[in-house]
Write a protein that holds these residues in place. Sequence first.
Motif, PDB file in Angstrom:
ATOM      1  N   GLN A 183       0.859  -1.186   0.000  1.00 52.19           N
ATOM      2  CA  GLN A 183       0.000   0.000   0.000  1.00 52.19           C
ATOM      3  C   GLN A 183       0.891   1.231   0.000  1.00 52.19           C
ATOM      4  N   TYR A 184       0.609   2.133  -0.941  1.00 52.25           N
ATOM      5  CA  TYR A 184       1.470   3.310  -1.118  1.00 52.25           C
ATOM      6  C   TYR A 184       0.740   4.563  -0.677  1.00 52.25           C
ATOM      7  N   LEU A 185       1.383   5.347   0.210  1.00 51.31           N
ATOM      8  CA  LEU A 185       0.872   6.631   0.663  1.00 51.31           C
ATOM      9  C   LEU A 185       1.806   7.724   0.146  1.00 51.31           C
ATOM     10  N   PRO A 186       1.420   8.458  -0.892  1.00 51.26           N
ATOM     11  CA  PRO A 186       2.304   9.489  -1.463  1.00 51.26           C
ATOM     12  C   PRO A 186       2.691  10.589  -0.484  1.00 51.26           C
ATOM     13  N   SER A 187       1.897  10.797   0.568  1.00 52.70           N
ATOM     14  CA  SER A 187       2.181  11.883   1.517  1.00 52.70           C
ATOM     15  C   SER A 187       3.357  11.575   2.433  1.00 52.70           C
ATOM     16  N   GLY A 188       3.797  10.324   2.498  1.00 52.92           N
ATOM     17  CA  GLY A 188       4.907   9.967   3.378  1.00 52.92           C
ATOM     18  C   GLY A 188       6.195  10.664   2.981  1.00 52.92           C
ATOM     19  N   ALA A 189       7.007  10.995   3.974  1.00 54.57           N
ATOM     20  CA  ALA A 189       8.255  11.728   3.712  1.00 54.57           C
ATOM     21  C   ALA A 189       9.284  11.356   4.765  1.00 54.57           C
ATOM     22  N   GLN A 190      10.465  11.942   4.635  1.00 52.55           N
ATOM     23  CA  GLN A 190      11.536  11.695   5.600  1.00 52.55           C
ATOM     24  C   GLN A 190      12.379  12.938   5.757  1.00 52.55           C
ATOM     25  N   VAL A 191      12.996  13.060   6.936  1.00 57.31           N
ATOM     26  CA  VAL A 191      13.933  14.141   7.236  1.00 57.31           C
ATOM     27  C   VAL A 191      15.065  13.554   8.066  1.00 57.31           C
ATOM     28  N   THR A 192      16.140  14.308   8.194  1.00 61.95           N
ATOM     29  CA  THR A 192      17.210  13.967   9.126  1.00 61.95           C
ATOM     30  C   THR A 192      17.041  14.855  10.353  1.00 61.95           C
ATOM     31  N   THR A 193      16.754  14.250  11.506  1.00 61.54           N
ATOM     32  CA  THR A 193      16.356  15.023  12.671  1.00 61.54           C
ATOM     33  C   THR A 193      17.446  15.952  13.185  1.00 61.54           C
ATOM     34  N   ALA A 194      18.708  15.556  13.055  1.00 60.00           N
ATOM     35  CA  ALA A 194      19.789  16.442  13.495  1.00 60.00           C
ATOM     36  C   ALA A 194      19.793  17.730  12.680  1.00 60.00           C
ATOM     37  N   LYS A 195      19.498  17.619  11.386  1.00 66.91           N
ATOM     38  CA  LYS A 195      19.449  18.814  10.543  1.00 66.91           C
ATOM     39  C   LYS A 195      18.207  19.648  10.836  1.00 66.91           C
ATOM     40  N   VAL A 196      17.115  18.983  11.232  1.00 64.18           N
ATOM     41  CA  VAL A 196      15.922  19.723  11.634  1.00 64.18           C
ATOM     42  C   VAL A 196      16.231  20.561  12.876  1.00 64.18           C
ATOM     43  N   ALA A 197      16.960  19.975  13.827  1.00 62.77           N
ATOM     44  CA  ALA A 197      17.315  20.715  15.041  1.00 62.77           C
ATOM     45  C   ALA A 197      18.140  21.948  14.702  1.00 62.77           C
ATOM     46  N   ALA A 198      19.068  21.804  13.767  1.00 67.85           N
ATOM     47  CA  ALA A 198      19.884  22.951  13.355  1.00 67.85           C
ATOM     48  C   ALA A 198      19.030  24.014  12.683  1.00 67.85           C
ATOM     49  N   ALA A 199      18.086  23.588  11.864  1.00 72.87           N
ATOM     50  CA  ALA A 199      17.200  24.541  11.202  1.00 72.87           C
ATOM     51  C   ALA A 199      16.339  25.290  12.215  1.00 72.87           C
ATOM     52  N   MET A 200      15.830  24.569  13.216  1.00 78.97           N
ATOM     53  CA  MET A 200      15.025  25.214  14.243  1.00 78.97           C
ATOM     54  C   MET A 200      15.854  26.209  15.049  1.00 78.97           C
ATOM     55  N   ALA A 201      17.099  25.845  15.342  1.00 78.22           N
ATOM     56  CA  ALA A 201      17.964  26.774  16.060  1.00 78.22           C
ATOM     57  C   ALA A 201      18.153  28.055  15.262  1.00 78.22           C
ATOM     58  N   ASP A 202      18.307  27.910  13.957  1.00 79.57           N
ATOM     59  CA  ASP A 202      18.465  29.087  13.112  1.00 79.57           C
ATOM     60  C   ASP A 202      17.208  29.948  13.116  1.00 79.57           C
ATOM     61  N   ARG A 203      16.043  29.316  13.054  1.00 77.23           N
ATOM     62  CA  ARG A 203      14.791  30.076  13.072  1.00 77.23           C
ATOM     63  C   ARG A 203      14.600  30.800  14.392  1.00 77.23           C
ATOM     64  N   ILE A 204      14.928  30.113  15.485  1.00 76.02           N
ATOM     65  CA  ILE A 204      14.741  30.724  16.803  1.00 76.02           C
ATOM     66  C   ILE A 204      15.640  31.943  16.971  1.00 76.02           C
ATOM     67  N   THR A 205      16.909  31.801  16.616  1.00 78.43           N
ATOM     68  CA  THR A 205      17.812  32.947  16.732  1.00 78.43           C
ATOM     69  C   THR A 205      17.418  34.047  15.763  1.00 78.43           C
ATOM     70  N   GLY A 206      16.871  33.665  14.600  1.00 82.08           N
ATOM     71  CA  GLY A 206      16.413  34.665  13.644  1.00 82.08           C
ATOM     72  C   GLY A 206      15.242  35.484  14.157  1.00 82.08           C
ATOM     73  N   LEU A 207      14.474  34.900  15.079  1.00 85.06           N
ATOM     74  CA  LEU A 207      13.341  35.606  15.684  1.00 85.06           C
ATOM     75  C   LEU A 207      13.746  36.305  16.983  1.00 85.06           C
ATOM     76  N   GLY A 208      15.057  36.394  17.222  1.00 85.20           N
ATOM     77  CA  GLY A 208      15.536  37.088  18.414  1.00 85.20           C
ATOM     78  C   GLY A 208      15.769  36.191  19.605  1.00 85.20           C
ATOM     79  N   GLY A 209      15.662  34.890  19.421  1.00 91.12           N
ATOM     80  CA  GLY A 209      15.888  33.970  20.525  1.00 91.12           C
ATOM     81  C   GLY A 209      17.360  33.805  20.840  1.00 91.12           C
TER      82      GLY A 209
END
Length: 421
Positions: free
Chosen positions: A143-169
């Motif tokens: 059974q195929y679900l086209p909505s499925g995806a994947q990320v690398t969580t360590a890179k997500v953490a880095a991206a979130m850190a960038d967003r937080i500091t970008g918002l003045g965090g």
Amino acid sequence: MSSWWAAGSSAVRRRCTCWRPGCRGCACWSGTACSRPRLARAAASSGFLAPWTTVSPLHGATSPMLPVERYGLEFYAGLHEAGYDVDYRRNGLLWVCASEPAWEQNRGLSWTAADPDSVTLTGDRITELTGGAVHGDLVRAAQYLPSGAQVTTAKVAAAMADRITGLGGVIDTRRPVTGVRADGGRVTGVDTPTGPVECDSVVVAAGAWNAELLRPHGYFLPAVPQITSRIITEPIGLPETLPVLMLMGTLPDEPGGGTVLWVRWHDGGLLWGGMYTTYPRNVLVDRPVPGRLDELPTDGVLENQRVARAARYLPALSRRASIRVKHGAPCYTPDDMALLGAVPGFDGLYVMGGDNELGVTHGPGFGRALAEHIALGRTELVADLEPWRPDRFAGRFSTQSEVLVPVSASFEQLVVGESAA
């Protein structure tokens, strides 16, 4: 209003309750997130994204997590579209049933409720979709679900850190929370190795280490840590377009068709593991969680490899290759629902955890819902937080061993397809 989020491996002061990629600060509050005790790390996250609970026999089409899951899928897609390198790939999710019993167990699940574009595949269509990695003629169906995806969580953490500091965090790295401070039933701050920090509210979101922070205040969190492991191979020439794979029925003569395996592409090789129930699955039940998990026994890895050798339909899974192993300790709850909301008996103390190994998909939505609840007294993502209230079990559980009984029954139903009773 100042808040601390006891969560990852750094301290964060932020102003936005949702962290959406296009957001410019949707609520006027600030807070800090700091690391779990002793900078411990659970590194076995697979980074899979899908509407998991909707296709689960434990929940189905009416799952209250569906808006949370959809939000998570949109959230990571948004990070990718905003230009962040999080290894986001929307290649879909392919539920491969190697045997007839496995297919009969899964064919009636709420596939189209989870993803309206879900389709059933057989034979050559499976082979084509996986770039030849899966031999479709050797499995019953998928059974195929086209909505499925994947990320690398360590890179997500880095991206979130960038967003937080970008918002003045401000991110204060390597400042673990060693305790929660309270006076007369009211949170007053947190303790850290560099001294206490005063604040009005605290969110304990430290995974398997949540219990350690809440136990000194006489509160038992009804969740139990379960060991899981992931295996990462060296590059072996697999196509980058490979969908995330869930493999069932590989050993049809064993209960549930053998251990369910999950597989994804990772840097030209595979990142994979399995839902094993063997030792050391329960090794941390009612025991202190160590600061590091890399010295845990590898019996579960050996079980995964045993099943992988039988998966002739996916030859790459048993191909001889150099591997790395990581262990994690996701926490499970008696009803397969996360714990999200206020901790009873303490004003200003909240918890987020026990997400039954689905935290990557659910994390963005639960984070937004709880932040809005704290800052605004309401959340627009779900009707309310009632389904996830930490006190919903009314004191029925006082040890992790007690929690393990219904958790094991649910796990049996999920994997084997029948009640453990």
